[in-house]
Design an enzyme around this catalytic site. Structure first.
Site, PDB file in Angstrom:
ATOM      1  N   GLU A 117      56.481  75.499  79.648  1.00 20.74           N
ATOM      2  CA  GLU A 117      56.987  75.072  78.350  1.00 20.74           C
ATOM      3  C   GLU A 117      58.261  75.855  78.005  1.00 20.74           C
ATOM      4  O   GLU A 117      58.181  76.949  77.431  1.00 20.74           O
ATOM      5  CB  GLU A 117      55.928  75.334  77.265  1.00 20.74           C
ATOM      6  CG  GLU A 117      54.686  74.485  77.408  1.00 20.74           C
ATOM      7  CD  GLU A 117      54.087  74.144  76.043  1.00 20.74           C
ATOM      8  OE1 GLU A 117      53.709  72.980  75.872  1.00 20.74           O
ATOM      9  OE2 GLU A 117      54.025  74.998  75.159  1.00 20.74           O
ATOM     10  N   GLY A 148      59.452  71.171  70.265  1.00 21.16           N
ATOM     11  CA  GLY A 148      59.681  70.726  68.891  1.00 21.16           C
ATOM     12  C   GLY A 148      61.136  70.419  68.569  1.00 21.16           C
ATOM     13  O   GLY A 148      61.493  70.240  67.403  1.00 21.16           O
ATOM     14  N   ASN A 189      48.225  69.515  71.998  1.00 22.94           N
ATOM     15  CA  ASN A 189      48.132  70.766  71.257  1.00 22.94           C
ATOM     16  C   ASN A 189      48.424  70.428  69.801  1.00 22.94           C
ATOM     17  O   ASN A 189      49.572  70.224  69.425  1.00 22.94           O
ATOM     18  CB  ASN A 189      49.147  71.784  71.811  1.00 22.94           C
ATOM     19  CG  ASN A 189      49.168  73.075  71.014  1.00 22.94           C
ATOM     20  OD1 ASN A 189      48.353  73.262  70.100  1.00 22.94           O
ATOM     21  ND2 ASN A 189      50.082  73.957  71.348  1.00 22.94           N
ATOM     22  N   TRP A 190      47.353  70.356  69.017  1.00 26.34           N
ATOM     23  CA  TRP A 190      47.526  69.927  67.622  1.00 26.34           C
ATOM     24  C   TRP A 190      48.153  71.015  66.758  1.00 26.34           C
ATOM     25  O   TRP A 190      48.501  70.775  65.607  1.00 26.34           O
ATOM     26  CB  TRP A 190      46.167  69.520  67.025  1.00 26.34           C
ATOM     27  CG  TRP A 190      45.554  68.276  67.601  1.00 26.34           C
ATOM     28  CD1 TRP A 190      45.988  67.555  68.681  1.00 26.34           C
ATOM     29  CD2 TRP A 190      44.383  67.604  67.111  1.00 26.34           C
ATOM     30  NE1 TRP A 190      45.159  66.475  68.896  1.00 26.34           N
ATOM     31  CE2 TRP A 190      44.160  66.480  67.945  1.00 26.34           C
ATOM     32  CE3 TRP A 190      43.499  67.821  66.063  1.00 26.34           C
ATOM     33  CZ2 TRP A 190      43.093  65.603  67.753  1.00 26.34           C
ATOM     34  CZ3 TRP A 190      42.433  66.955  65.866  1.00 26.34           C
ATOM     35  CH2 TRP A 190      42.233  65.856  66.711  1.00 26.34           C
ATOM     36  N   LYS A 191      48.250  72.228  67.295  1.00 28.30           N
ATOM     37  CA  LYS A 191      48.803  73.374  66.533  1.00 28.30           C
ATOM     38  C   LYS A 191      48.103  73.468  65.173  1.00 28.30           C
ATOM     39  O   LYS A 191      46.922  73.162  65.071  1.00 28.30           O
ATOM     40  CB  LYS A 191      50.331  73.259  66.429  1.00 28.30           C
ATOM     41  CG  LYS A 191      50.961  73.094  67.823  1.00 28.30           C
ATOM     42  CD  LYS A 191      52.449  73.286  67.866  1.00 28.30           C
ATOM     43  CE  LYS A 191      52.941  73.088  69.299  1.00 28.30           C
ATOM     44  NZ  LYS A 191      54.372  73.314  69.454  1.00 28.30           N
ATOM     45  N   HIS A 215      50.578  80.664  74.600  1.00 29.64           N
ATOM     46  CA  HIS A 215      51.601  79.740  74.100  1.00 29.64           C
ATOM     47  C   HIS A 215      52.766  80.561  73.530  1.00 29.64           C
ATOM     48  O   HIS A 215      52.556  81.620  72.950  1.00 29.64           O
ATOM     49  CB  HIS A 215      51.014  78.833  73.020  1.00 29.64           C
ATOM     50  CG  HIS A 215      51.922  77.702  72.668  1.00 29.64           C
ATOM     51  ND1 HIS A 215      53.005  77.856  71.826  1.00 29.64           N
ATOM     52  CD2 HIS A 215      51.938  76.409  73.072  1.00 29.64           C
ATOM     53  CE1 HIS A 215      53.639  76.703  71.721  1.00 29.64           C
ATOM     54  NE2 HIS A 215      53.017  75.803  72.470  1.00 29.64           N
ATOM     55  N   SER A 238      58.705  68.484  73.836  1.00 31.74           N
ATOM     56  CA  SER A 238      59.293  67.208  73.413  1.00 31.74           C
ATOM     57  C   SER A 238      58.952  66.033  74.338  1.00 31.74           C
ATOM     58  O   SER A 238      59.774  65.138  74.541  1.00 31.74           O
ATOM     59  CB  SER A 238      60.813  67.344  73.228  1.00 31.74           C
ATOM     60  OG  SER A 238      61.102  68.278  72.207  1.00 31.74           O
ATOM     61  N   GLU A 296      54.422  80.267  70.958  1.00 29.32           N
ATOM     62  CA  GLU A 296      54.318  80.560  69.517  1.00 29.32           C
ATOM     63  C   GLU A 296      53.401  81.755  69.287  1.00 29.32           C
ATOM     64  O   GLU A 296      53.620  82.547  68.369  1.00 29.32           O
ATOM     65  CB  GLU A 296      53.837  79.303  68.770  1.00 29.32           C
ATOM     66  CG  GLU A 296      54.949  78.255  68.702  1.00 29.32           C
ATOM     67  CD  GLU A 296      54.483  76.810  68.684  1.00 29.32           C
ATOM     68  OE1 GLU A 296      53.288  76.554  68.400  1.00 29.32           O
ATOM     69  OE2 GLU A 296      55.309  75.926  68.986  1.00 29.32           O
ATOM     70  N   GLY A 340      52.822  68.472  71.989  1.00 30.58           N
ATOM     71  CA  GLY A 340      52.702  68.931  70.608  1.00 30.58           C
ATOM     72  C   GLY A 340      52.791  67.760  69.644  1.00 30.58           C
ATOM     73  O   GLY A 340      51.822  67.021  69.452  1.00 30.58           O
ATOM     74  N   GLY A 341      53.960  67.570  69.057  1.00 30.10           N
ATOM     75  CA  GLY A 341      54.143  66.559  68.005  1.00 30.10           C
ATOM     76  C   GLY A 341      53.580  65.181  68.338  1.00 30.10           C
ATOM     77  O   GLY A 341      52.901  64.565  67.498  1.00 30.10           O
TER      78      GLY A 341
HETATM   79  P1  13P Z   1      56.292  69.468  71.265  1.00 32.70           P
HETATM   80  O1  13P Z   1      55.685  68.403  72.141  1.00 32.70           O
HETATM   81  O2  13P Z   1      56.124  69.191  69.805  1.00 32.70           O
HETATM   82  O3  13P Z   1      57.682  69.790  71.667  1.00 32.70           O
HETATM   83  O4  13P Z   1      55.423  70.810  71.517  1.00 32.70           O
HETATM   84  C1  13P Z   1      55.160  71.224  72.803  1.00 32.70           C
HETATM   85  C2  13P Z   1      54.169  72.303  72.747  1.00 32.70           C
HETATM   86  O5  13P Z   1      54.453  73.397  72.260  1.00 32.70           O
HETATM   87  C3  13P Z   1      52.841  72.034  73.293  1.00 32.70           C
HETATM   88  O6  13P Z   1      52.112  73.210  73.435  1.00 32.70           O
END
Ligand code: 13P
Length: 248
Positions: free
Chosen positions: A165, A171, A9-11, A93, A211, A95, A232-233
């Site tokens: 999640e 994050g 997920n590149w956000k 998600h 994470s 967010e 994510g990251g």
């Molecule tokens: P991180 O891997 O950066 O914690 O993010 C997880 C995420 O929200 C994937 O959708």
């Protein structure tokens, strides 16, 4: 045997002019035995689709609107995603739920539309730290599932992916332990069994996200009810390839 799925997920992180660079870095992801998906920002989708054309890597979006078309300034429909060859879409998600007021009712409409347009949803569920500390997180997650999947048939949900999640792990660098993640992925499977049936529960793929990195992925993915990760990251760097390897 469920096929594992690792999705990035590149956000809101990668400029369109840098998309090719990142795709090239991650091009060698091993897709022999597992599904690998990159969920890019809308403006990167076209580039991502064309630069992965001769690979098994799939491209996904991070959101879409439940209406097909019309006066919805600033929105993108599942029809539009389908038209450019998108296979997956993250829905619900945390967010989106937190910052854009995506309610369970709206997520349910989005899921229905995604199935309608042949886009595989990755539905995200998970609790915040308060719910975890209060010990009510299972009830919360079950309520999310019941509301989000309302009226959706078992034939449809068989193809979907659910991502557990926990918000406190996103994050933060504080991933759930493999036992914590397994507990909830197994619980989600039992909810699907209760809402649908044992076969559907056995076949649906459930990811863990929060994470995940190249060092903790193997342990997480070795658990019987964790069928991969939503990353994510670490999906923005070479470490993602290690995560993919951990799922093989
Ligand atoms: P991180 O891997 O950066 O914690 O993010 C997880 C995420 O929200 C994937 O959708």
């Amino acid at each position: 045997m469920r096929k594992k799925i690792v999705a990035g997920n590149w956000k809101m992180n990668i400029l369109p002019s840098k998309t090719n660079e990142l795709i090239n870095l991650l091009m060698s992801a091993n897709t022999d035995k597992i599904d690998v998906v990159y969920c890019t920002p809308f403006v990167d989708l076209h580039t991502a689709i064309s630069s992965t054309k001769n690979t098994n890597i799939k491209i996904g979006a991070q959101n879409a609107h439940f209406e097909d078309k019309g006066a919805y300034t600033g929105e993108i429909s599942f029809d539009m995603l389908n038209d450019i060859g998108i296979s997956y879409c993250i829905i619900g998600h945390s967010e989106r739920r937190t910052y854009f007021n995506d309610t369970d009712e709206c997520i349910n409409k989005k899921l229905i539309k995604a199935f309608d347009k042949n886009i595989t949803p990755i539905l995200c569920v998970g609790e915040n730290l308060d719910l975890r500390n209060a010990g009510t997180y299972k009830d919360f997650i079950k309520n999310q599932l019941v509301s989000d999947l309302k009226t959706i048939s078992k034939e449809k949900i068989a193809s979907m992916v659910i991502a557990y999640e926990p918000i406190w792990a996103i994050g933060t660098g504080l991933a759930a332990t493999s036992d914590q993640a397994e507990e909830i992925c197994s619980f989600i499977r039992s909810c699907i069994k209760e809402l649908y049936d044992a076969d559907t529960a056995e076949n649906i793929r459930i990811q863990y996200g929060g994470s995940v990195n190249g060092s903790n992925a193997k342990e997480l993915f070795s658990k019987p009810n964790i069928d991969g990760g939503l990353i994510g990251g670490a999906s923005l760097k070479e470490d993602f390839l290690k995560i993919v390897e951990a799922a093989l």
